[in-house]
Scaffold this motif. Sequence first.
Motif, PDB file in Angstrom:
ATOM      1  N   PHE A 184      48.162  58.547  60.053  1.00  0.00           N
ATOM      2  CA  PHE A 184      48.170  59.254  58.774  1.00  0.00           C
ATOM      3  C   PHE A 184      49.563  59.236  58.175  1.00  0.00           C
ATOM      4  N   ASP A 185      49.664  58.733  56.982  1.00  0.00           N
ATOM      5  CA  ASP A 185      50.867  58.855  56.197  1.00  0.00           C
ATOM      6  C   ASP A 185      50.483  58.832  54.730  1.00  0.00           C
ATOM      7  N   ALA A 186      51.462  59.109  53.889  1.00  0.00           N
ATOM      8  CA  ALA A 186      51.170  59.214  52.464  1.00  0.00           C
ATOM      9  C   ALA A 186      50.711  57.888  51.894  1.00  0.00           C
ATOM     10  N   ALA A 187      51.330  56.787  52.355  1.00  0.00           N
ATOM     11  CA  ALA A 187      50.965  55.477  51.817  1.00  0.00           C
ATOM     12  C   ALA A 187      49.505  55.158  52.104  1.00  0.00           C
ATOM     13  N   PHE A 188      49.042  55.516  53.290  1.00  0.00           N
ATOM     14  CA  PHE A 188      47.652  55.237  53.650  1.00  0.00           C
ATOM     15  C   PHE A 188      46.686  55.995  52.737  1.00  0.00           C
ATOM     16  N   VAL A 189      46.938  57.282  52.564  1.00  0.00           N
ATOM     17  CA  VAL A 189      46.042  58.080  51.732  1.00  0.00           C
ATOM     18  C   VAL A 189      46.118  57.642  50.269  1.00  0.00           C
ATOM     19  N   VAL A 241      35.269  59.457  53.725  1.00  0.00           N
ATOM     20  CA  VAL A 241      35.469  58.653  54.921  1.00  0.00           C
ATOM     21  C   VAL A 241      36.585  59.218  55.788  1.00  0.00           C
ATOM     22  N   ILE A 242      37.674  59.644  55.150  1.00  0.00           N
ATOM     23  CA  ILE A 242      38.831  60.141  55.912  1.00  0.00           C
ATOM     24  C   ILE A 242      39.017  61.640  55.709  1.00  0.00           C
ATOM     25  N   LEU A 243      39.276  61.996  54.471  1.00  0.00           N
ATOM     26  CA  LEU A 243      39.611  63.397  54.208  1.00  0.00           C
ATOM     27  C   LEU A 243      38.403  64.305  54.321  1.00  0.00           C
ATOM     28  N   LEU A 280      47.100  67.042  56.969  1.00  0.00           N
ATOM     29  CA  LEU A 280      47.696  68.232  56.370  1.00  0.00           C
ATOM     30  C   LEU A 280      48.806  68.787  57.252  1.00  0.00           C
ATOM     31  N   HIS A 281      48.563  68.811  58.569  1.00  0.00           N
ATOM     32  CA  HIS A 281      49.584  69.313  59.500  1.00  0.00           C
ATOM     33  C   HIS A 281      50.817  68.414  59.479  1.00  0.00           C
ATOM     34  N   ALA A 282      50.609  67.096  59.411  1.00  0.00           N
ATOM     35  CA  ALA A 282      51.743  66.172  59.365  1.00  0.00           C
ATOM     36  C   ALA A 282      52.558  66.371  58.092  1.00  0.00           C
ATOM     37  N   GLU A 283      51.862  66.535  56.967  1.00  0.00           N
ATOM     38  CA  GLU A 283      52.567  66.752  55.709  1.00  0.00           C
ATOM     39  C   GLU A 283      53.318  68.086  55.725  1.00  0.00           C
ATOM     40  N   PHE A 290      41.461  65.287  58.245  1.00  0.00           N
ATOM     41  CA  PHE A 290      42.174  65.911  57.124  1.00  0.00           C
ATOM     42  C   PHE A 290      43.186  66.938  57.628  1.00  0.00           C
ATOM     43  N   ASN A 291      42.788  67.744  58.615  1.00  0.00           N
ATOM     44  CA  ASN A 291      43.706  68.747  59.154  1.00  0.00           C
ATOM     45  C   ASN A 291      44.907  68.089  59.828  1.00  0.00           C
ATOM     46  N   ALA A 292      44.665  66.937  60.474  1.00  0.00           N
ATOM     47  CA  ALA A 292      45.785  66.221  61.090  1.00  0.00           C
ATOM     48  C   ALA A 292      46.772  65.753  60.028  1.00  0.00           C
TER      49      ALA A 292
END
Length: 798
Positions: free
Chosen positions: A353-358, A383-385, A395-398, A391-393
Amino acid sequence: MASSEIQDLLAPPSSESGVQKAINLLDSRFTSLDQLDELESAVLQAQNRCNDLQEKLNASQAFLNSYLAETRASAKTQLKAAQELSQSRHVLSDELSELSRDLVSVLSDEGGQPTLLEDLETLHRNLKELQSVKTEKALKDIQSAVSVTPESLQQYGALLHFVNKAQATASPVEDGNGQQTLHLISFLEHLRDKTWRDIKLILSTSLSSAAEQLGWPTAINYPACDPAHRQAFEKHFLNLLSLQLLGRKLHKRANFQPNEKDGLYAIDALVLPISLRFKYHYDGNRQTNRLDKPEWYFTYILNIAHEHHHFMDTVVQHLLSRSEYKNISASSEFFLLLTPVLSRKVKKTTLVFDAAFVEEGIAIEKTSAGEGSNGAWEGISEVILGNPEWFNAWLHAEKKFVEDQYHEIVSSPDAWFVADEDEEEIVARDVRATNSARRIRALVNQVTDRFSPLPSANQRSQFLISVQLPLLDLYRARITSALDAFETVSYAFVRAVPGALSISLSGKDEGTVRVDARNLTSGVEGVQRLCKALLSATYIHASLEAWTEEVFFLELWQDMIRDPELKKQAEACSLLPKTTSSSAHTEAARETVFEEMMSRYQKITTRAEDMTVQQICGEIEAGLRTHFVASTGIPAGEPEDGIGISQTLLGPIALLSSHLSLLRQTLPLITFTNLYRRIARRLSEHILQRQILYRGSFSRQEGATLHAECELWVETCHTALAGVLGGGRQRVEAPWTKLLQAGRLAGASGSAWETITNATFGTASEEDWEKAMLETTGLVEITREDVSRLLRRRDDCP
C-alpha cells in the motif's frame, strides 16, 4: 457354570459330614479331662455360630429363589426373541433368493429378461452416442457456415430442446427423492454448456486470427491494412455479434441462462490476446512483475485503453452500428472487459500500500467513468478499499506517515521561525505564518489530495476523522503546551512568587545548567515567542476558514449529516460539530466540518493575544512603578518654564518602542492594529489613574511635566508604528485620547488655564463646556466631573 455344579450347590448339607467334622474338632480341642471344663463354653459358641449361619442360609435361600425366578423369565424372553430372529432370517433369505433371480444377467440365461442395470447401461450408451452426434453436428454447422444464421444453430437448438425434455422427464424422480440430482441430467447440462463454449471458441479463434493479420493487439492503422484482412476481420466480428444475438434468443426460448461474464463476445475475443500479454508481463517471474511497483500494471491497462480508443470509436463502433448493439459504446465496452484482468491481478497480489498505488487505481476508476462504461465494474474502491482489512492497513500507513511528518516538522530547527513574506503562501486573508504552520497546512493539503478522489463518502470521512483532524489537534496542543510553559515561567505572570525563576537543563553527557527564565520570557524575546505562537494559530485558523469554503469539504459535511452511519461517526468524534439533537442537526447543517477546530484555534489565538498584551503591559507597568515614585515632585530651583523629563521614564518608553516595533515587523496589520489599540488603551488608563487622577496635589510645573510625558507616549508610538496604520497621527492618538486630554489639562497655563477653570467651575452649560475643552485641549474624552477633580489637584486651582 455347568448344570451339575448348580445341582451340587443346590443340594442340602450332609449330616454325617457335619457330625464327623464336629467329632474331629472336639478331639483336637479337648485332649485331656482337665480341658472338659471348657466344653460348655464351646457348646455355646457353636450354638451361636449355628444360629448365625442359619440366618444367613435363610437370607441366601430367599435371594436365590428370587434370582432364579428372574433368570427363568429372562431366559424365556431371550428364547422368544431368538425364535423371532430365526423366522426373520428365513424371510430375508427367501427375499434375497428372489432378488438374486431377478439380477441374473440375460447373458447367463438366454430365456431370461435383461436386468435394470443392464437396461440403464444400454440407455446411457445410446444417449452418449446420440449426443456425440448432436454436438459434433452443431459444431460442424458453425465451422462450415459462412455467416451465423438461425439454420447454422439449428442443431444447437435441438440440443437445448432435448436437454429441457430430459430435465422435465427426470423432475418427478428428483422430486420423489428430494436429496440429489440424477447424474444423467448433470451430464446433459455439462454437455450443453460445453457445446456453447466450443461454438464461441470457434468463432472467437477465427476473429483473433483475423485481428492478428491487422497487427492486433498493437495499435492498428486500419486504413493502411490489406483490404482482404479488413474484410475477414469485419466478417468474423459480425459473426460473433450474430452468434450472441441468436444465442440470446435461443436461450430465452429454452429458459436457460449461460454462466458467462457480461460483455460482447466480439470485443471479449479482442481482449483475450491483451490478457495473455498481461499475464506474461505481470503474473510470472519477469522483471516487470514487482510488488513495489503495482502502478505499472495499472498504467499498462490505461495505455492499452488509450492506444485502441480511436480504433474502437471508429472501426468497431461502425461495425456495432450495423447490428442490434448499435447503442453500445465500443470504447466503453472494451474498457469494461479490460478491467477484470486488472481486478484478478489485484485480488491475488500481496499488496504494497502506498499513495501511488491507490492513485493509479482511482485513475483507472475515473477513466472507467469518463469512458461512460455502462457495465458494473467493482472499481478500485471495492477491489481494494472496499476490503476493510486492506483499507484499514492503508489508512494506518497514511496515519503513521502523517504523524512522522508532524514530529519532523515541529522538531525542525527552523520550525518556529517566521516565514519570509516572499515565500508566504496566500490563504483566505493577509496572514503571516511560522515555518511549522505553513508546513502543517501543506501536509493537510497533501492528505486532502490523497483521499479526495476516493469514491466513497465513508472512506473520505475516515481519512478526515482519523488523519486530518488529529493532525490539526496535535498542532493545536503543541501551541497550547508552549503557551502553558511560557505562562508557567514568565516573570510577568508569576511575579508575585518570591525568588528568582530558573530552569534546570540536564543532559546525558552534560552537567546541570542554570538558566534565568526571565531571559526567555521577558523583554522583546519573550514577546517574540508569544508572537510565533500567535502567528501559528492565526495562520491555521485562516487556513481552516479557507478550507471550509471548498466544495469538497462542504459536500463531505453534508454527506456526514445525511448518512446515518456517517452521522454516528461524526457524533463519536469530539473534533467535529455536534449533531445529536434536532436543533443541533439544523445548526450543523449551516456549519462546516472544521467549525469545532476553528473554535479551538480561535481560543488559542485569543489566549495568545491576551498573553501578549499582558506581557507587554505588565513589563511596562512594572517599570513605571519607579517612575511614579520619582516623579512626585520637581526641585524648587528648576525654572518655571523648563520642562524636565525624568530619567526613570526612559526605560518604559524605550521598552514600549521596542515591543511595538517588534509587533509591527512580525504581525500582520489586522492583528497588530488590534493589539496596539489594546496595549495603548490599557497603558493609557493605567497612567491616567496612577499618575494623574489618583495622585496628590501637583504644581503647575509638575503639570507641565505630566503634559510633556503624555505627549511623549504618543510620539513614541507614532515613531514606532512608522505610519503603518494609515490615517496619520490621529489613528495613533486614538487609544491615548483620555491621557492626552488629562495631560493637557494638567499642563495648561495662561488664558487656556483660565478658560478651562471658568468653564468647569462656572455656570457654563454642558455644551459650552465641551466647546471650551475643544478650544483648549482639542479633546472631550473625560467627563466634567473627572476634569473638575483633576483641576483641584493643581496647586494654583482657584
